[in-house]
Design a protein around this motif. Structure first.
Motif, mmCIF file in Angstrom:
data_model
loop_
_atom_site.group_PDB
_atom_site.id
_atom_site.type_symbol
_atom_site.label_atom_id
_atom_site.label_comp_id
_atom_site.label_asym_id
_atom_site.label_seq_id
_atom_site.Cartn_x
_atom_site.Cartn_y
_atom_site.Cartn_z
ATOM 1 N N GLY A 114 0.875 -1.310 -0.079
ATOM 2 C CA GLY A 114 -0.115 -0.089 -0.157
ATOM 3 C C GLY A 114 0.637 1.184 0.119
ATOM 4 O O GLY A 114 0.670 2.227 -0.710
ATOM 5 N N ILE A 115 1.884 1.165 0.861
ATOM 6 C CA ILE A 115 2.539 2.466 1.030
ATOM 7 C C ILE A 115 3.468 2.707 -0.476
ATOM 8 O O ILE A 115 3.489 3.612 -1.070
ATOM 9 C CB ILE A 115 3.834 2.447 2.071
ATOM 10 C CG1 ILE A 115 3.210 2.466 3.295
ATOM 11 C CG2 ILE A 115 4.865 3.392 2.058
ATOM 12 C CD1 ILE A 115 4.105 1.937 4.635
ATOM 13 N N ALA A 116 3.956 1.561 -0.863
ATOM 14 C CA ALA A 116 4.931 1.649 -2.304
ATOM 15 C C ALA A 116 3.788 2.272 -3.404
ATOM 16 O O ALA A 116 4.224 2.958 -4.384
ATOM 17 C CB ALA A 116 5.310 0.614 -2.609
ATOM 18 N N PHE A 117 2.773 1.409 -3.514
ATOM 19 C CA PHE A 117 1.599 1.849 -4.460
ATOM 20 C C PHE A 117 1.228 3.172 -4.548
ATOM 21 O O PHE A 117 1.507 3.828 -5.529
ATOM 22 C CB PHE A 117 0.427 0.983 -4.531
ATOM 23 C CG PHE A 117 -0.657 1.199 -5.443
ATOM 24 C CD1 PHE A 117 -0.448 0.901 -6.723
ATOM 25 C CD2 PHE A 117 -1.939 1.744 -4.895
ATOM 26 C CE1 PHE A 117 -1.447 1.121 -7.685
ATOM 27 C CE2 PHE A 117 -2.794 2.168 -5.847
ATOM 28 C CZ PHE A 117 -2.450 1.952 -7.137
ATOM 29 N N TRP A 118 1.026 3.840 -3.463
ATOM 30 C CA TRP A 118 0.418 5.138 -3.344
ATOM 31 C C TRP A 118 1.592 6.199 -3.824
ATOM 32 O O TRP A 118 1.328 7.123 -4.155
ATOM 33 C CB TRP A 118 -0.332 5.463 -2.227
ATOM 34 C CG TRP A 118 -1.505 4.788 -2.078
ATOM 35 C CD1 TRP A 118 -1.975 3.725 -1.261
ATOM 36 C CD2 TRP A 118 -2.637 5.153 -3.036
ATOM 37 N NE1 TRP A 118 -3.217 3.445 -1.715
ATOM 38 C CE2 TRP A 118 -3.837 4.141 -2.654
ATOM 39 C CE3 TRP A 118 -2.913 6.000 -3.946
ATOM 40 C CZ2 TRP A 118 -4.827 4.123 -3.557
ATOM 41 C CZ3 TRP A 118 -4.188 5.894 -4.487
ATOM 42 C CH2 TRP A 118 -5.032 4.921 -4.358
ATOM 43 N N ILE A 119 2.743 5.803 -3.443
ATOM 44 C CA ILE A 119 4.024 6.610 -3.614
ATOM 45 C C ILE A 119 4.366 6.778 -4.990
ATOM 46 O O ILE A 119 4.643 7.709 -5.692
ATOM 47 C CB ILE A 119 5.308 6.310 -2.779
ATOM 48 C CG1 ILE A 119 4.798 6.886 -1.257
ATOM 49 C CG2 ILE A 119 6.422 6.927 -3.136
ATOM 50 C CD1 ILE A 119 5.915 6.511 -0.179
ATOM 51 N N GLU A 120 4.376 5.370 -5.562
ATOM 52 C CA GLU A 120 4.543 5.236 -7.064
ATOM 53 C C GLU A 120 3.453 5.933 -7.951
ATOM 54 O O GLU A 120 3.833 6.860 -8.675
ATOM 55 C CB GLU A 120 4.381 3.910 -7.425
ATOM 56 C CG GLU A 120 5.821 3.150 -6.725
ATOM 57 C CD GLU A 120 7.228 3.625 -7.420
ATOM 58 O OE1 GLU A 120 7.030 3.531 -8.643
ATOM 59 O OE2 GLU A 120 8.026 3.762 -6.797
ATOM 60 N N LEU A 121 2.358 5.787 -7.475
ATOM 61 C CA LEU A 121 1.077 6.344 -8.246
ATOM 62 C C LEU A 121 0.925 7.756 -8.098
ATOM 63 O O LEU A 121 0.696 8.414 -9.181
ATOM 64 C CB LEU A 121 -0.059 5.689 -7.896
ATOM 65 C CG LEU A 121 -1.535 6.173 -8.566
ATOM 66 C CD1 LEU A 121 -1.459 5.369 -9.990
ATOM 67 C CD2 LEU A 121 -2.725 5.597 -7.774
ATOM 68 N N LEU A 122 1.219 8.463 -6.921
ATOM 69 C CA LEU A 122 0.908 9.823 -6.916
ATOM 70 C C LEU A 122 2.194 10.667 -6.749
ATOM 71 O O LEU A 122 2.052 11.863 -6.893
ATOM 72 C CB LEU A 122 0.266 10.055 -5.549
ATOM 73 C CG LEU A 122 -1.046 9.266 -5.155
ATOM 74 C CD1 LEU A 122 -1.636 9.627 -4.010
ATOM 75 C CD2 LEU A 122 -2.093 9.947 -6.418
ATOM 76 N N ILE A 123 3.277 9.937 -6.651
ATOM 77 C CA ILE A 123 4.326 11.054 -6.621
ATOM 78 C C ILE A 123 5.611 10.583 -7.560
ATOM 79 O O ILE A 123 6.177 11.500 -8.484
ATOM 80 C CB ILE A 123 4.942 11.020 -5.088
ATOM 81 C CG1 ILE A 123 4.147 11.687 -4.259
ATOM 82 C CG2 ILE A 123 6.479 11.819 -5.026
ATOM 83 C CD1 ILE A 123 4.516 11.119 -2.396
ATOM 84 N N ALA A 124 6.373 9.410 -7.281
ATOM 85 C CA ALA A 124 7.244 9.035 -8.060
ATOM 86 C C ALA A 124 7.011 8.967 -9.821
ATOM 87 O O ALA A 124 7.837 9.555 -10.398
ATOM 88 C CB ALA A 124 7.680 7.512 -7.864
#
Length: 171
Positions: free
Chosen positions: A137-147
């Protein structure tokens, strides 16, 4: 109808651009995901954060190797089974992110624990189903919204500069 790869300005068009895209995504990801996960495991404090900074270079190398040697080839093989000809850019990007994050978060839930504890043990396997969903969940949202958006913006800007430069030189 989906745009041809060469017409899409938000994605890398060659190996050099692919390396830049990977560099941007991986640096952002490792510097945000690792401190969040370690903070949730050990508590958020200055000492924990400083300890996390020590393992980030090692984790970055591991992430780049895993993306290049494991996740990328695996996702490239599986993706065609799920993507249709009429699927648009956003659908393809979202599926690509889900697949990459699934593979990487599973591997890094285990490897990250080993690197963080400096011990190869069964602990990450014993706690896998407790920690992996949170890590995903942490990795998904950071990838999707930031990185990923930052990396796509960089590609779009770079391609716009290339077009502008080629138009100036052709005059």
């Amino acid at each position: 109808m989906a745009l041809p790869v060469q017409a899409e300005t938000r994605l890398p068009r060659n190996a050099k651009e692919g390396a830049l895209f990977l560099l941007i995504v991986s640096i952002i990801s490792v510097n945000t995901i690792a401190p969040l996960i370690v903070g949730l495991e050990r508590g958020f404090s200055r000492e924990v954060y400083l300890e996390t900074l020590k393992i980030i270079p090692v984790m970055w190398v591991i992430v780049v190797l895993l993306v290049t040697l494991v996740a990328g080839p695996l996702v490239d093989k599986v993706m065609p089974a799920f993507v249709g000809q009429t699927d648009g850019f956003n659908a393809r990007v979202l599926l690509n992110i889900v697949m990459h994050v699934t593979v990487l978060s599973m591997l890094l839930t285990i490897i990250g624990t080993w690197v963080g504890t400096k011990t190869i043990s069964l602990l990450p396997f014993q706690r896998f189903f407790h920690t992996w969903p949170r890590n995903f969940g942490i990795a998904f949202w950071i990838e999707l919204l930031i990185a990923q958006p930052i990396a796509r913006l960089a590609m779009k800007s770079m391609h716009a500069r290339q077009v502008s430069k080629s138009e100036r030189t052709s005059l």
